[in-house]
Design an enzyme around this catalytic site. Structure first.
Site, PDB file in Angstrom:
ATOM      1  N   ARG A  36      54.602  52.725  43.644  1.00 37.74           N
ATOM      2  CA  ARG A  36      54.454  53.723  42.570  1.00 37.74           C
ATOM      3  C   ARG A  36      55.163  55.030  42.918  1.00 37.74           C
ATOM      4  NH1 ARG A  36      48.410  52.266  40.394  1.00 37.74           N
ATOM      5  NH2 ARG A  36      49.216  50.822  38.839  1.00 37.74           N
ATOM      6  N   LYS A 209      36.382  40.232  32.570  1.00 35.41           N
ATOM      7  CA  LYS A 209      35.510  40.758  31.514  1.00 35.41           C
ATOM      8  C   LYS A 209      36.009  40.505  30.104  1.00 35.41           C
ATOM      9  CE  LYS A 209      33.196  44.553  33.787  1.00 35.41           C
ATOM     10  NZ  LYS A 209      33.543  45.912  34.131  1.00 35.41           N
ATOM     11  N   GLY A 372      46.967  45.339  37.151  1.00 39.40           N
ATOM     12  CA  GLY A 372      47.116  45.308  38.606  1.00 39.40           C
ATOM     13  C   GLY A 372      46.960  43.931  39.205  1.00 39.40           C
ATOM     14  N   GLY A 395      46.201  48.333  30.986  1.00 41.19           N
ATOM     15  CA  GLY A 395      45.464  48.679  29.759  1.00 41.19           C
ATOM     16  C   GLY A 395      46.403  49.251  28.714  1.00 41.19           C
TER      17      GLY A 395
HETATM   18  P1  AMP Z   1      40.294  41.913  35.108  1.00 48.50           P
HETATM   19  O1  AMP Z   1      40.200  43.262  35.747  1.00 48.50           O
HETATM   20  O2  AMP Z   1      39.388  41.740  33.920  1.00 48.50           O
HETATM   21  O3  AMP Z   1      41.733  41.500  34.827  1.00 48.50           O
HETATM   22  O4  AMP Z   1      39.718  40.884  36.183  1.00 48.50           O
HETATM   23  C1  AMP Z   1      40.387  40.562  37.367  1.00 48.50           C
HETATM   24  C2  AMP Z   1      39.431  39.867  38.260  1.00 48.50           C
HETATM   25  O5  AMP Z   1      38.945  38.703  37.608  1.00 48.50           O
HETATM   26  C3  AMP Z   1      40.019  39.386  39.570  1.00 48.50           C
HETATM   27  O6  AMP Z   1      39.483  40.131  40.628  1.00 48.50           O
HETATM   28  C4  AMP Z   1      39.586  37.915  39.654  1.00 48.50           C
HETATM   29  O7  AMP Z   1      39.072  37.571  40.916  1.00 48.50           O
HETATM   30  C5  AMP Z   1      38.495  37.842  38.617  1.00 48.50           C
HETATM   31  N1  AMP Z   1      38.292  36.489  38.108  1.00 48.50           N
HETATM   32  C6  AMP Z   1      39.220  35.666  37.595  1.00 48.50           C
HETATM   33  N2  AMP Z   1      38.680  34.458  37.322  1.00 48.50           N
HETATM   34  C7  AMP Z   1      37.382  34.520  37.677  1.00 48.50           C
HETATM   35  C8  AMP Z   1      36.294  33.596  37.645  1.00 48.50           C
HETATM   36  N3  AMP Z   1      36.463  32.355  37.197  1.00 48.50           N
HETATM   37  N4  AMP Z   1      35.094  34.021  38.084  1.00 48.50           N
HETATM   38  C9  AMP Z   1      34.933  35.277  38.538  1.00 48.50           C
HETATM   39  N5  AMP Z   1      35.916  36.192  38.600  1.00 48.50           N
HETATM   40  C10 AMP Z   1      37.120  35.817  38.179  1.00 48.50           C
END
Ligand code: AMP
Length: 415
Positions: A36, A209, A372, A395
């Site tokens: 960055r 999420k 990220g 985002g």
């Molecule tokens: P986000 O910030 O919503 O893009 O989420 C990213 C995170 O989602 C990463 O740290 C992944 O480890 C987690 N993730 C992806 N698939 C799964 C899953 N099946 N169960 C739990 N966490 C997950």
């Protein structure tokens, strides 16, 4: 079209510039990835060539309005100085202290000053001390920052989807404002994808999420021809169809919304792809991202996850199914890993998808990756150089591609 840095006569002037210096630090406060900082060098060199006195503002981490010494921008000032090969002035503590303001006012053309973490002030994020929204406090803080310079340049794409002092506030007090080279590049690339995507247009959404991305899915359904949902998000969708998902992550309050989204996809004839098999385990440490030695890991036969097991990656049949869709797409937008890719055993789905997206890009597909974790995943797969555009704002890029107006861009005057 928004004004850009080259539309403004900056020669010999004092310029306040917002950069994204939210870099990862290790336990010894060493920067573990300076990408960055490196990415801002062309802009800085341009400004210094124009004999500008450069005042940089930025944030690091989430100090939530308090001075947190571990989140000081001090390590960034040192690294930046090394990269530029010249001193970078820096004062810790407070970006609008008497000392900081004096340094800004004394700054000579050709010199660089980095102000301390903006988010040590709760006003940066438009809040009062008690955490309530407080626009007046945000504007007062923005006014103090603006008083330091005659020109404002917005070059932190990662924060332009937020209404903060350093995105919308300052522009109220410095009318002579423009976007910098990095934001200009993002707007050009993402703008083309938004306005004129080559079809079929595919969105791949993963991550943990649903609540963060559910609105994105709704607006993407108006634009794309196909959507792939993976990661933990997929389980809420599967559960809403009555499928057993064991003890996988789920957001029960979003089940009805998932049903609505299926209906919308059907009405709009958008292919909506969910995993048809999974890698599952009975034990995983979500926080440390590791698996205990006695954990059982296996692959399911279909989309059903037995009780006591957690879905942690997409299975081989899903990779195969998704790969056919990826191979037919001409534009691909991807945000969020398809499994817990930080754990080697559960990274296969994400890595395979990354390779398929890169192969498509080699053949002329336009690929955009943001967020990220997705960026870390394409790096892990060793294909980051083969992606058309890696956005610096996860985002912000999603909101832009949804067709939403980004406050930090709207606030910049048009050409
Ligand atoms: P986000 O910030 O919503 O893009 O989420 C990213 C995170 O989602 C990463 O740290 C992944 O480890 C987690 N993730 C992806 N698939 C799964 C899953 N099946 N169960 C739990 N966490 C997950």
């Amino acid at each position: 079209m928004k004004k850009t840095l080259k539309d403004i006569d900056v020669k010999g002037k004092k310029v306040l510039i917002r950069f994204d210096y939210n870099v990862p630090l290790d336990g010894n406060l060493e920067i573990t990835d300076d990408k960055r900082i490196v990415s801002t060098l062309p802009t800085l060199k341009y400004l210094l060539n124009e004999n500008v006195a450069v005042i940089i503002i930025a944030h690091l981490g989430r100090p939530k309005g308090k001075i947190v010494p571990e989140m000081s921008l001090m390590p960034v000032s040192i690294r930046l100085s090394e990269l530029l090969g010249k001193p970078v002035k820096f004062f810790g503590g407070d970006c609008i202290s008497v000392q900081s303001k004096k340094a800004a006012s004394d700054l000579k053309p050709g010199e660089v000053l980095l102000l301390e973490n903006l988010r040590f002030h709760y006003e940066e994020e438009g809040k009062s001390k008690s955490g309530e929204r407080d626009k007046a406090a945000m504007e007062a803080f923005a006014k103090e920052l603006a008083s330091m310079a005659e020109i404002f340049i917005q070059d932190a794409f990662g924060t332009v989807h937020r209404s903060h002092a350093s995105t919308v506030g300052i522009v109220k007090y410095i009318e002579n404002a423009a976007v910098g080279f990095l934001v200009e590049k993002e707007l050009k690339f993402l703008g083309e994808v938004l306005e004129n995507p080559l079809r079929p247009f595919l969105a791949i959404l993963g991550g943990a999420k649903v609540s963060d991305k559910i609105n994105v899915i709704g607006s993407f359904l108006n634009r794309v021809d196909a959507i792939i949902i993976g990661g933990a998000m997929a389980y809420t969708f599967l559960k809403s169809r009555g499928i057993n998902i064991g003890t996988s992550l789920v957001e029960n309050d979003k089940l009805d919304l998932c049903v609505e989204l299926f209906k919308k996809a059907e009405d709009r004839r958008v292919d909506f792809l969910l995993p048809i098999d999974h890698i599952i385990t009975n034990k995983v440490n979500f926080l440390n991202k590791d698996i205990p030695n006695d954990a059982t890991v296996k692959t399911t036969l279909d989309e059903v996850i037995p009780s006591g097991f957690i879905g942690v990656d997409i299975g081989f049949k899903s990779i195969d199914k998704f790969s056919r869709m990826i191979k037919s797409a001409k534009t691909i937008v991807w945000n969020g890993p398809l499994g817990i890719f930080e754990i080697g055993e559960f990274s296969k789905g994400t890595i395979e998808i990354a390779k398929l997206v890169a192969e498509g890009t080699d053949k002329g597909v336009i690929s955009v990756i943001g967020g990220g974790d997705s960026v870390a995943a394409v790096k892990k797969a060793g294909v980051d150089k083969r992606i058309s555009h890696i956005s610096t704002g996860g985002g912000a890029s999603l909101e832009f591609l949804e067709g939403k107006e980004l406050p930090g861009i709207v606030s910049i005057p048009d050409k």
